[in-house]
Design an enzyme around this catalytic site. Structure first.
Site, PDB file in Angstrom:
ATOM      1  N   ASP A  51       5.553  -6.437  -1.686  1.00 31.67           N
ATOM      2  CA  ASP A  51       6.375  -5.409  -2.357  1.00 31.67           C
ATOM      3  C   ASP A  51       7.871  -5.705  -2.281  1.00 31.67           C
ATOM      4  O   ASP A  51       8.691  -4.811  -2.488  1.00 31.67           O
ATOM      5  CB  ASP A  51       6.104  -4.007  -1.775  1.00 31.67           C
ATOM      6  CG  ASP A  51       4.692  -3.540  -2.074  1.00 31.67           C
ATOM      7  OD1 ASP A  51       4.111  -3.979  -3.079  1.00 31.67           O
ATOM      8  OD2 ASP A  51       4.164  -2.739  -1.288  1.00 31.67           O
ATOM      9  N   GLU A  58       3.761   4.806 -14.796  1.00 37.80           N
ATOM     10  CA  GLU A  58       3.303   3.409 -14.698  1.00 37.80           C
ATOM     11  C   GLU A  58       2.793   2.904 -16.040  1.00 37.80           C
ATOM     12  O   GLU A  58       3.060   1.759 -16.431  1.00 37.80           O
ATOM     13  CB  GLU A  58       2.179   3.289 -13.659  1.00 37.80           C
ATOM     14  CG  GLU A  58       2.613   3.560 -12.225  1.00 37.80           C
ATOM     15  CD  GLU A  58       1.430   3.544 -11.266  1.00 37.80           C
ATOM     16  OE1 GLU A  58       0.597   2.620 -11.319  1.00 37.80           O
ATOM     17  OE2 GLU A  58       1.324   4.489 -10.447  1.00 37.80           O
ATOM     18  N   ARG A  75      -5.629  -6.199  -3.229  1.00 37.73           N
ATOM     19  CA  ARG A  75      -5.462  -7.194  -2.175  1.00 37.73           C
ATOM     20  C   ARG A  75      -4.103  -7.855  -2.281  1.00 37.73           C
ATOM     21  O   ARG A  75      -3.537  -7.939  -3.385  1.00 37.73           O
ATOM     22  CB  ARG A  75      -6.551  -8.274  -2.273  1.00 37.73           C
ATOM     23  CG  ARG A  75      -7.922  -7.823  -1.804  1.00 37.73           C
ATOM     24  CD  ARG A  75      -7.952  -7.570  -0.292  1.00 37.73           C
ATOM     25  NE  ARG A  75      -9.228  -7.041   0.149  1.00 37.73           N
ATOM     26  CZ  ARG A  75      -9.531  -5.736   0.210  1.00 37.73           C
ATOM     27  NH1 ARG A  75      -8.649  -4.827  -0.155  1.00 37.73           N
ATOM     28  NH2 ARG A  75     -10.707  -5.331   0.638  1.00 37.73           N
ATOM     29  N   GLU A  79       6.175 -13.941  -1.482  1.00 39.52           N
ATOM     30  CA  GLU A  79       5.390 -13.916  -0.242  1.00 39.52           C
ATOM     31  C   GLU A  79       5.655 -12.647   0.575  1.00 39.52           C
ATOM     32  O   GLU A  79       4.885 -12.305   1.459  1.00 39.52           O
ATOM     33  CB  GLU A  79       5.638 -15.189   0.592  1.00 39.52           C
ATOM     34  CG  GLU A  79       7.058 -15.374   1.075  1.00 39.52           C
ATOM     35  CD  GLU A  79       7.999 -15.902  -0.011  1.00 39.52           C
ATOM     36  OE1 GLU A  79       9.177 -16.101   0.291  1.00 39.52           O
ATOM     37  OE2 GLU A  79       7.551 -16.083  -1.182  1.00 39.52           O
ATOM     38  N   HIS A  99       3.962  -0.971  -8.458  1.00 34.11           N
ATOM     39  CA  HIS A  99       3.816  -0.244  -7.199  1.00 34.11           C
ATOM     40  C   HIS A  99       4.227   1.210  -7.420  1.00 34.11           C
ATOM     41  O   HIS A  99       5.269   1.471  -8.029  1.00 34.11           O
ATOM     42  CB  HIS A  99       4.694  -0.893  -6.118  1.00 34.11           C
ATOM     43  CG  HIS A  99       4.532  -0.270  -4.769  1.00 34.11           C
ATOM     44  ND1 HIS A  99       3.505  -0.602  -3.911  1.00 34.11           N
ATOM     45  CD2 HIS A  99       5.248   0.686  -4.126  1.00 34.11           C
ATOM     46  CE1 HIS A  99       3.609   0.123  -2.802  1.00 34.11           C
ATOM     47  NE2 HIS A  99       4.658   0.909  -2.912  1.00 34.11           N
ATOM     48  N   ASN A 106       3.710  -7.213 -10.301  1.00 32.03           N
ATOM     49  CA  ASN A 106       2.888  -6.146  -9.730  1.00 32.03           C
ATOM     50  C   ASN A 106       3.534  -4.808 -10.074  1.00 32.03           C
ATOM     51  O   ASN A 106       4.738  -4.733 -10.290  1.00 32.03           O
ATOM     52  CB  ASN A 106       2.831  -6.298  -8.206  1.00 32.03           C
ATOM     53  CG  ASN A 106       1.991  -5.222  -7.540  1.00 32.03           C
ATOM     54  OD1 ASN A 106       0.901  -4.893  -8.010  1.00 32.03           O
ATOM     55  ND2 ASN A 106       2.497  -4.660  -6.459  1.00 32.03           N
ATOM     56  N   GLY A 115      -8.624   0.842 -13.654  1.00 34.60           N
ATOM     57  CA  GLY A 115      -7.996   0.033 -14.687  1.00 34.60           C
ATOM     58  C   GLY A 115      -7.210   0.813 -15.722  1.00 34.60           C
ATOM     59  O   GLY A 115      -7.100   0.388 -16.871  1.00 34.60           O
ATOM     60  N   SER A 116      -6.603   1.922 -15.328  1.00 39.21           N
ATOM     61  CA  SER A 116      -5.843   2.670 -16.337  1.00 39.21           C
ATOM     62  C   SER A 116      -4.560   1.929 -16.716  1.00 39.21           C
ATOM     63  O   SER A 116      -4.119   1.989 -17.859  1.00 39.21           O
ATOM     64  CB  SER A 116      -5.531   4.086 -15.838  1.00 39.21           C
ATOM     65  OG  SER A 116      -4.531   4.082 -14.862  1.00 39.21           O
ATOM     66  N   ASN A 117      -3.978   1.201 -15.787  1.00 39.10           N
ATOM     67  CA  ASN A 117      -2.821   0.375 -16.144  1.00 39.10           C
ATOM     68  C   ASN A 117      -3.243  -0.784 -17.047  1.00 39.10           C
ATOM     69  O   ASN A 117      -2.502  -1.165 -17.955  1.00 39.10           O
ATOM     70  CB  ASN A 117      -2.117  -0.153 -14.888  1.00 39.10           C
ATOM     71  CG  ASN A 117      -1.052   0.807 -14.380  1.00 39.10           C
ATOM     72  OD1 ASN A 117      -0.233   1.279 -15.153  1.00 39.10           O
ATOM     73  ND2 ASN A 117      -1.080   1.079 -13.086  1.00 39.10           N
TER      74      ASN A 117
END
Lengths: 218, 218
Positions: B148, B177, B93, B145, B111, B109, B14-16
């Site tokens: 990435d 990030e 996930r 859907e 990445h 998200n 959980g660093s982000n």
């Protein structure tokens, strides 16, 4: 000290060739452009070569029965000039077996994206813009049988701006190419570039810090 | 002015999430983290949430007959907290239809690569290193859907260094990030992010110059 003998293959305007010619003319340059060959007779790159006193050859497809024979003609020209390294400086054709076999691990290309993104086509800048990336750039890589897939020597990141068109992005990337390609050739000429599998190492710590993985300052 | 209500889905350290929580605690923050949900009960991210007084929920796969029901449980928790934006902050996930339908165009998200390069897997940093790129980075994108593959909000370039291991590169990208994700959420919270097809525009010229397409300074 003898200089690395570089042959450049070109197809068009030749602004990357110009950057190479200018770098090669500097006193500390360790490479010389000894031949420029174009697959188009009207490529402006040929005039740039001549203005630097570099032999300029035309090897058009239509003069040869097959593409293989055209490429073999390029090989022979490059060999006549005892070329050590072949640089694709805006060459619009895929390099065939003839050149790859004649100069194994001694052909480099510059591609206007951060490979492996936007490989393959002739419109990498437009593809990057359409995809919506915020960072693109350019890549100098060794040429292998896999198009745009060879080991990477240098990459420079370039921001994509809000109001970019394909043309404005291409122009910004091109400015980075003009820095990155001569730098890569210079590193190779100095014997500082070492390939291990897919990875390319720039020897000498001072060089690697200064020159490797350039990221454009805003 | 009311703040954007953000729900974070996490799986690990959980660093982000920490970077988001710290940004949300600043006086000028325009978003609040109102829920943290983890699919692992032992995720350290849950402790980070609690230490900021944020409700922390566990939604483990084993507690639900199907993956769809697990994701629907997350949807209900997010709805209970009237979440405006879902942030995947190290969620391990793929987001399913349930979440995509419940929060269309409202899931982002982060990445650890410059997408579209090195998409898909959980080891983008190691893949980048093995490929031999000289520049990698991170991408904040909307979730669709296509894994990435959604529209890109921000990207930050990060150099790959000579002596990098997958771990050292991952650490350098992670530092980027921690800057990029809160910045992207902040821009969304300020209503400055506009999606047109695949392209994302950051409105207001001052913001776009300052914040869009960050390229790390060496």
């Amino acid at each position: 000290m003898s200089k690395l003998r570089v042959g450049a293959l070109v197809s068009g305007r030749g602004s990357n060739l110009q950057a190479l010619l200018e770098r090669s003319a500097e006193p500390d340059a360790r490479f010389a452009i000894v031949l420029v060959a174009s697959n188009h007779a009207d490529a402006f790159a040929l005039q740039r070569a001549r203005s630097f006193g570099v032999p300029a050859a035309v090897v058009e497809r239509k003069e040869y029965p097959t593409r293989a024979q055209q490429q073999q003609a390029m090989v022979e020209l490059l060999r006549q000039q005892e070329v050590d390294l072949v640089v694709l400086a805006g060459f619009d054709r895929v390099v065939g077996t003839e050149l790859l076999v004649a100069f194994p691990g001694r052909i480099v290309n510059i591609h206007p994206s951060l490979l492996p993104a936007f490989s393959g086509g002739l419109h990498a800048q437009a593809e990057a813009l359409a995809y919506g990336v915020k960072v693109s750039g350019c890549t100098v890589h060794f040429v292998t049988e896999t198009v745009d897939g060879g080991p990477i020597v240098l990459q420079t990141a370039v921001p994509v701006l809000e109001n970019d068109t394909a043309a404005s992005l291409a122009e910004r990337i091109l400015a980075a190419e003009h820095q990155t390609l001569p730098r890569a050739v210079d590193l190779i000429a100095r014997g500082l570039v070492r390939v291990e599998g897919r990875r390319v190492f720039i020897d000498a710590a001072c060089e690697s810090k200064e020159m490797n993985s350039e990221v454009e300052q805003r």
